[in-house]
Motif scaffolding. Sequence first.
Motif, mmCIF file in Angstrom:
data_model
loop_
_atom_site.group_PDB
_atom_site.id
_atom_site.type_symbol
_atom_site.label_atom_id
_atom_site.label_comp_id
_atom_site.label_asym_id
_atom_site.label_seq_id
_atom_site.Cartn_x
_atom_site.Cartn_y
_atom_site.Cartn_z
ATOM 1 N N VAL A 241 9.862 0.298 -2.877
ATOM 2 C CA VAL A 241 8.780 0.904 -2.109
ATOM 3 C C VAL A 241 8.611 2.382 -2.462
ATOM 4 N N GLY A 242 9.657 3.008 -2.967
ATOM 5 C CA GLY A 242 9.603 4.431 -3.296
ATOM 6 C C GLY A 242 10.087 5.319 -2.192
ATOM 7 N N THR B 220 4.906 -7.196 -7.701
ATOM 8 C CA THR B 220 5.853 -8.286 -7.947
ATOM 9 C C THR B 220 7.262 -7.895 -7.527
ATOM 10 N N GLU B 221 7.663 -6.674 -7.849
ATOM 11 C CA GLU B 221 9.004 -6.218 -7.473
ATOM 12 C C GLU B 221 9.171 -6.130 -5.956
ATOM 13 N N ILE B 222 8.133 -5.712 -5.271
ATOM 14 C CA ILE B 222 8.224 -5.597 -3.809
ATOM 15 C C ILE B 222 8.370 -6.972 -3.172
ATOM 16 N N VAL B 223 7.558 -7.926 -3.616
ATOM 17 C CA VAL B 223 7.651 -9.282 -3.067
ATOM 18 C C VAL B 223 9.025 -9.879 -3.357
ATOM 19 N N GLN C 169 0.821 -1.205 0.000
ATOM 20 C CA GLN C 169 0.000 0.000 0.000
ATOM 21 C C GLN C 169 0.859 1.260 0.000
ATOM 22 N N LEU C 170 1.930 1.237 0.801
ATOM 23 C CA LEU C 170 2.826 2.396 0.829
ATOM 24 C C LEU C 170 3.490 2.608 -0.520
ATOM 25 N N ALA C 171 3.924 1.528 -1.143
ATOM 26 C CA ALA C 171 4.609 1.644 -2.433
ATOM 27 C C ALA C 171 3.677 2.163 -3.519
ATOM 28 N N ALA D 253 25.119 -8.660 -1.190
ATOM 29 C CA ALA D 253 23.750 -8.916 -1.645
ATOM 30 C C ALA D 253 22.728 -8.413 -0.642
ATOM 31 N N ALA D 254 23.041 -8.533 0.647
ATOM 32 C CA ALA D 254 22.117 -8.034 1.664
ATOM 33 C C ALA D 254 22.009 -6.515 1.603
ATOM 34 N N LEU D 255 23.134 -5.834 1.443
ATOM 35 C CA LEU D 255 23.097 -4.370 1.338
ATOM 36 C C LEU D 255 22.345 -3.937 0.083
ATOM 37 N N ILE D 256 22.632 -4.608 -1.041
ATOM 38 C CA ILE D 256 21.955 -4.260 -2.289
ATOM 39 C C ILE D 256 20.463 -4.549 -2.192
ATOM 40 N N SER D 257 20.103 -5.666 -1.563
ATOM 41 C CA SER D 257 18.686 -6.020 -1.437
ATOM 42 C C SER D 257 17.943 -5.017 -0.575
#
Length: 510
Positions: free
Chosen positions: A500-501, A421-424, A316-318, A488-492
């Motif tokens: 999310v924006g 899809t991108e958020i999930v 919803q926020l995104a 990968a954790a930092l990039i993720s």
Amino acid sequence: MRVRHSLARVAGAAVLTLALAGCASNAANMTSASADQPWTPRGDEETGLWSLAPAAQPAPEDGAPNFRIPADSARAQLAQPEGIDPARVYSLPELIDLAQRANPATRAAWQQARQAALAVGMVEATYLPVITASVIGGYQDLTTPLPEVLGESLSFETTEEGTAQILALQWLIFDFGQRQALAAAAKHAAIAANVLFNGTHQKLIFDVSQAYYVYGAAIQRRGFAETALRNAEAVRTAVEAREAQGLATSVETAQARQAVAQAELRRVQADGGERDAYQNLLAAVGVNADVRVDAVSAARRPLPAPASASLEATIQLALSQRPDVAASYAAMQASKAGVKAAQANYLPKVYAGGNIASGSGNFDVSGLPSIGQQGSGTGLLVGVTVPLYDSGLRTAQVKEAESRAEMAEDEFQRVQTAAVTEIVAARNALRTALESHRAATALVGAASTTYDAAFAAYRNGVGTVDAATAADTALLDAREAQAEAHAAALISAVNLAFAVGSLTSRESLP
């Protein structure tokens, strides 16, 4: 005299015809002779777009055509960004600040937003009248032959000249909301352009952050490869010492040297990967000059926390703040306004017009006194135009506008679905990276213990060189996996904030 004037006019027309014919034939000469032959510029084609190249290029010995493009040094000039301090070591926030000032993508998005804003002003300008001023002047000389009288050819000449000054006004007074709909569509388009401008900055922050973390991981991989090389060299030294004492075979020595060669190869590859990652970072920033970067600190950056908000709340926020969703929504609203503007073509329009004109003229007949006159006039008109029949043009325009509106609505739904899809995917990637880092950290501890034990065992004569080299390779793989999982954790985390924006500034980095 009249014959000479006629010949001059005929000659001028002939020259103009030949010049136009020459231009048309030159267009064919500016292309290659056939589709399989290269184009080579000629001397008369040298312009600001092409450099002069030799008319005939030497063909290779195998006879293959040469499709080389003429070189031009003007196209090789790279823009040098301002404000780069060669003595400074840039951190990630400083790189983001530099990118937002130097990257051409932000300036292009800004110009697009300005163009959209100007389009709003152009539509709003149609509410006001249009006033034009015109000045017309002319001259005419006419020779008229008279019937022959007593075998003598006679003629008389008339000359007329004059000027006119006109000030005209045109004003569309009422159009049943068509301009209002067009203005609404332009405003929605301007909103979309400005939203995408902010989105360009968000995307730039993400790209620079991602390239920065990848570069930091590449530096770590190169360091691990150097450590592994030193370990392999230590094993080789131990094997050669045992060989000198007659305690190691030639096969063990060859295996140790092979392990050193393999470790050297991985070091070289890691060094090349580091250079590539650095160049990708410069490209993300948008500069063509070398910049000193503090990417080593990326390895010391603490791991981000797992996503704490629920998936529904995050979605919803995104959807409420993502630039692409907002721009698509604005485009949908603009298309709906376009339908109203097309439907207004069925309705009449009320307009007003007026003019103020003055003129002067002079009429002269050979042998008679000349006649001159002055005149002026004003006028005001109010009219109504009612479209009656246009062969279905307005109907087609309305249907096209409705089709665009439906397409924009479908596109808005597609953007919403893609955002979900991108958020999930971003949440799952962050979770996987954090779990991978925990597993890789445990693996590094176990692999380090194994290597120390295997190397000590070999030096004490109770182990094998295979076990020592295998343990060294496994330790290198574990360390690389740990570094990859950390990056990968930092990039993720950055990717999730971008999806999310909420990645709106360098201070919003997770």
